[in-house]
Design a protein around this motif. Structure first.
Motif, PDB file in Angstrom:
ATOM      1  N   ARG A  76       0.832  -1.221   0.000  1.00 55.62           N
ATOM      2  CA  ARG A  76       0.000   0.000   0.000  1.00 55.62           C
ATOM      3  C   ARG A  76       0.856   1.256   0.000  1.00 55.62           C
ATOM      4  NH1 ARG A  76      -2.062   3.631  -1.201  1.00 55.62           N
ATOM      5  NH2 ARG A  76      -4.060   4.568  -0.646  1.00 55.62           N
ATOM      6  N   LYS A  77       1.968   1.253   0.709  1.00 56.72           N
ATOM      7  CA  LYS A  77       2.867   2.408   0.720  1.00 56.72           C
ATOM      8  C   LYS A  77       3.482   2.626  -0.664  1.00 56.72           C
ATOM      9  CE  LYS A  77       5.423   1.199   4.258  1.00 56.72           C
ATOM     10  NZ  LYS A  77       6.487   1.283   5.295  1.00 56.72           N
ATOM     11  N   LEU A  78       3.830   1.534  -1.338  1.00 63.34           N
ATOM     12  CA  LEU A  78       4.405   1.659  -2.676  1.00 63.34           C
ATOM     13  C   LEU A  78       3.401   2.258  -3.652  1.00 63.34           C
ATOM     14  CD1 LEU A  78       6.296  -1.749  -2.826  1.00 63.34           C
ATOM     15  CD2 LEU A  78       7.351   0.520  -2.847  1.00 63.34           C
ATOM     16  N   TRP A  79       2.138   1.834  -3.555  1.00 60.88           N
ATOM     17  CA  TRP A  79       1.125   2.392  -4.455  1.00 60.88           C
ATOM     18  C   TRP A  79       0.747   3.814  -4.054  1.00 60.88           C
ATOM     19  CZ3 TRP A  79      -1.661   0.986  -8.885  1.00 60.88           C
ATOM     20  CH2 TRP A  79      -1.151  -0.154  -9.514  1.00 60.88           C
ATOM     21  N   GLY A  80       0.883   4.143  -2.787  1.00 57.92           N
ATOM     22  CA  GLY A  80       0.709   5.535  -2.381  1.00 57.92           C
ATOM     23  C   GLY A  80       1.793   6.420  -2.975  1.00 57.92           C
ATOM     24  N   LYS A  81       3.022   5.891  -3.015  1.00 62.27           N
ATOM     25  CA  LYS A  81       4.125   6.627  -3.647  1.00 62.27           C
ATOM     26  C   LYS A  81       3.881   6.770  -5.148  1.00 62.27           C
ATOM     27  CE  LYS A  81       9.177   6.693  -3.950  1.00 62.27           C
ATOM     28  NZ  LYS A  81       9.227   7.007  -5.374  1.00 62.27           N
ATOM     29  N   LEU A  82       3.308   5.725  -5.757  1.00 67.81           N
ATOM     30  CA  LEU A  82       3.003   5.808  -7.187  1.00 67.81           C
ATOM     31  C   LEU A  82       1.996   6.921  -7.474  1.00 67.81           C
ATOM     32  CD1 LEU A  82       3.300   4.613 -10.043  1.00 67.81           C
ATOM     33  CD2 LEU A  82       1.417   3.054  -9.483  1.00 67.81           C
ATOM     34  N   VAL A  83       0.980   7.037  -6.623  1.00 70.75           N
ATOM     35  CA  VAL A  83      -0.009   8.119  -6.777  1.00 70.75           C
ATOM     36  C   VAL A  83       0.684   9.472  -6.744  1.00 70.75           C
ATOM     37  CG1 VAL A  83      -2.000   9.249  -5.728  1.00 70.75           C
ATOM     38  CG2 VAL A  83      -1.903   6.751  -5.811  1.00 70.75           C
ATOM     39  N   ASN A  84       1.551   9.672  -5.745  1.00 71.24           N
ATOM     40  CA  ASN A  84       2.231  10.952  -5.592  1.00 71.24           C
ATOM     41  C   ASN A  84       3.206  11.224  -6.733  1.00 71.24           C
ATOM     42  OD1 ASN A  84       0.878  11.418  -3.206  1.00 71.24           O
ATOM     43  ND2 ASN A  84       2.487  10.560  -1.923  1.00 71.24           N
ATOM     44  N   ASP A  85       3.943  10.200  -7.175  1.00 74.90           N
ATOM     45  CA  ASP A  85       4.909  10.396  -8.259  1.00 74.90           C
ATOM     46  C   ASP A  85       4.215  10.762  -9.566  1.00 74.90           C
ATOM     47  OD1 ASP A  85       6.938   9.879  -6.534  1.00 74.90           O
ATOM     48  OD2 ASP A  85       7.554   7.974  -7.406  1.00 74.90           O
ATOM     49  N   CYS A  86       3.080  10.121  -9.844  1.00 75.21           N
ATOM     50  CA  CYS A  86       2.333  10.464 -11.062  1.00 75.21           C
ATOM     51  C   CYS A  86       1.808  11.894 -10.998  1.00 75.21           C
ATOM     52  CB  CYS A  86       1.178   9.484 -11.269  1.00 75.21           C
ATOM     53  SG  CYS A  86       1.691   7.820 -11.763  1.00 75.21           S
ATOM     54  N   ARG A  87       1.350  12.307  -9.834  1.00 76.21           N
ATOM     55  CA  ARG A  87       0.887  13.688  -9.676  1.00 76.21           C
ATOM     56  C   ARG A  87       2.042  14.674  -9.860  1.00 76.21           C
ATOM     57  NH1 ARG A  87      -2.618  12.654  -4.150  1.00 76.21           N
ATOM     58  NH2 ARG A  87      -4.538  11.872  -5.134  1.00 76.21           N
ATOM     59  N   GLN A  88       3.175  14.392  -9.193  1.00 70.45           N
ATOM     60  CA  GLN A  88       4.318  15.297  -9.281  1.00 70.45           C
ATOM     61  C   GLN A  88       4.834  15.414 -10.708  1.00 70.45           C
ATOM     62  OE1 GLN A  88       5.759  17.304  -7.278  1.00 70.45           O
ATOM     63  NE2 GLN A  88       5.175  16.735  -5.206  1.00 70.45           N
ATOM     64  N   LEU A  89       4.928  14.259 -11.388  1.00 74.00           N
ATOM     65  CA  LEU A  89       5.416  14.293 -12.765  1.00 74.00           C
ATOM     66  C   LEU A  89       4.472  15.089 -13.656  1.00 74.00           C
ATOM     67  CD1 LEU A  89       7.555  13.322 -14.764  1.00 74.00           C
ATOM     68  CD2 LEU A  89       6.194  11.245 -15.101  1.00 74.00           C
ATOM     69  N   SER A  90       3.176  14.936 -13.458  1.00 74.57           N
ATOM     70  CA  SER A  90       2.201  15.679 -14.260  1.00 74.57           C
ATOM     71  C   SER A  90       2.290  17.180 -13.994  1.00 74.57           C
ATOM     72  CB  SER A  90       0.782  15.174 -13.950  1.00 74.57           C
ATOM     73  OG  SER A  90       0.660  13.803 -14.244  1.00 74.57           O
ATOM     74  N   ILE A  91       2.447  17.548 -12.734  1.00 68.79           N
ATOM     75  CA  ILE A  91       2.556  18.976 -12.384  1.00 68.79           C
ATOM     76  C   ILE A  91       3.811  19.589 -13.000  1.00 68.79           C
ATOM     77  CG2 ILE A  91       2.961  20.554 -10.449  1.00 68.79           C
ATOM     78  CD1 ILE A  91       1.190  18.686  -8.742  1.00 68.79           C
ATOM     79  N   LYS A  92       4.928  18.858 -12.913  1.00 66.39           N
ATOM     80  CA  LYS A  92       6.182  19.370 -13.462  1.00 66.39           C
ATOM     81  C   LYS A  92       6.100  19.516 -14.982  1.00 66.39           C
ATOM     82  CE  LYS A  92       9.107  17.477  -9.785  1.00 66.39           C
ATOM     83  NZ  LYS A  92      10.156  16.480  -9.440  1.00 66.39           N
ATOM     84  N   LEU A  93       5.563  18.501 -15.652  1.00 63.49           N
ATOM     85  CA  LEU A  93       5.453  18.558 -17.106  1.00 63.49           C
ATOM     86  C   LEU A  93       4.519  19.678 -17.545  1.00 63.49           C
ATOM     87  CD1 LEU A  93       5.302  14.746 -17.922  1.00 63.49           C
ATOM     88  CD2 LEU A  93       7.038  16.354 -18.745  1.00 63.49           C
ATOM     89  N   ASN A  94       3.443  19.872 -16.805  1.00 66.45           N
ATOM     90  CA  ASN A  94       2.509  20.949 -17.150  1.00 66.45           C
ATOM     91  C   ASN A  94       3.173  22.311 -17.035  1.00 66.45           C
ATOM     92  OD1 ASN A  94      -0.304  21.748 -17.798  1.00 66.45           O
ATOM     93  ND2 ASN A  94      -0.199  22.745 -15.802  1.00 66.45           N
ATOM     94  N   SER A  95       4.119  22.422 -16.088  1.00 70.12           N
ATOM     95  CA  SER A  95       4.837  23.689 -15.911  1.00 70.12           C
ATOM     96  C   SER A  95       5.943  23.864 -16.955  1.00 70.12           C
ATOM     97  CB  SER A  95       5.455  23.747 -14.513  1.00 70.12           C
ATOM     98  OG  SER A  95       4.459  23.635 -13.508  1.00 70.12           O
TER      99      SER A  95
END
Length: 282
Positions: A76-95
């Motif tokens: 569950r912690k690994l998939w929680g990290k996956l959620v956050n990493d996908c969000r962070q990558l999307s935010i960075k790319l959008n910027s």
């Protein structure tokens, strides 16, 4: 709380154990009839012996459950990290991406949204691709033909990011900033594979099952002279609770399946895709 006694999962466990419970109940009734009623053999003092065995068995079951839960919680912690990493990558790319780079945004939306689905199906030993979103036929064929689809998705993310750097759309510093999340995807699937492919040692699991069998099958000897035929429901209830704990531990030690107690990978994948599509705007 009373409704939990009749929950779907409770009924499922009860149905799974019912044949064994009926067998142990029949065995207890037969033992009471033959030994206590027919031969009139009287003996006492065995409950204290089973109390000692019960304490030892309890320690084993706690260790067994904790070991299985640790695997579930790490997943569950690994998939929680996956959620956050996908969000962070999307935010960075959008910027980082220019406003006119609509084609690149669409490509990243589809590819990042495919990351959890590729991981989920890989961990379930499935080949389904119907849930994935393909921005191009090339992307579709590359993912479908790959023997390790998460790696294929991660490689395409790196290739696309490097191509944008070579084209001058993003600079070297921005590519290095993106590298943390891109590398994190490979780390996450590797850690999940470690959980999936490293089972509880067979000798340890076998010993607990053997201990459970011996303890449960000798319970009638302990209760027959004290409770008479009331030992039948008591033994069946004790057997139900003891074996239920072992069943639950067996189920959650591999948390990536589709059972009731497994991780909600389907809903997590859907959440990630929704976040990615929201953050990577046109």
């Amino acid at each position: 709380w009373f409704s939990l006694l009749f929950d779907v999962y409770s009924r499922m466990v009860f149905r799974a154990l019912l044949p064994l419970m009926l067998f142990i109940g029949f065995f207890t009734a037969t033992f009471v009839f033959v030994v206590v009623d027919f031969f009139e053999i009287h003996y006492g003092g065995t409950i204290s012996f089973h109390s000692i065995l019960g304490t030892i068995l309890g320690l084993f079951l706690v260790l067994r459950t904790n070991t299985a839960y640790d695997r579930w919680w790490e997943g569950r912690k690994l998939w929680g990290k996956l959620v956050n990493d996908c969000r962070q990558l999307s935010i960075k790319l959008n910027s980082f991406l220019p406003k006119e780079a609509k084609k690149e945004r669409a490509f990243y939306r589809a590819l990042i949204g495919n990351v959890p689905y590729a991981m989920k199906e890989h961990l379930r030993d499935s080949i389904l691709v119907g849930e994935m979103d393909f921005a191009s036929e090339e992307m579709k064929q590359k993912i479908i033909k790959s023997p390790h689809r998460p790696n294929a998705v991660h490689e395409m993310l790196y290739s696309k990011s490097n191509a944008l750097r070579e084209a001058g759309t993003i600079n070297v510093e921005q590519l290095l900033i993106l590298d943390k999340e891109l590398k994190g995807f490979t780390d996450i699937i590797g850690a999940c594979e470690r959980i999936k492919t490293t089972p509880i040692p067979y000798s340890y699991s076998m010993f607990i099952k053997k201990f459970l069998f011996i303890y449960s099958s000798t319970l009638p000897v302990s209760f027959a002279w004290v409770f008479g035929y009331w030992a039948v429901p008591i033994v069946m209830l004790a057997f139900y609770f003891l074996v239920s704990i072992e069943l639950i531990a067996e189920e959650i030690e591999d948390p990536f399946g589709s059972d009731v107690n497994d991780l909600p990978l389907d809903s997590l994948s859907k959440k990630i895709r929704t976040n990615v599509y929201t953050l990577l705007k046109e």
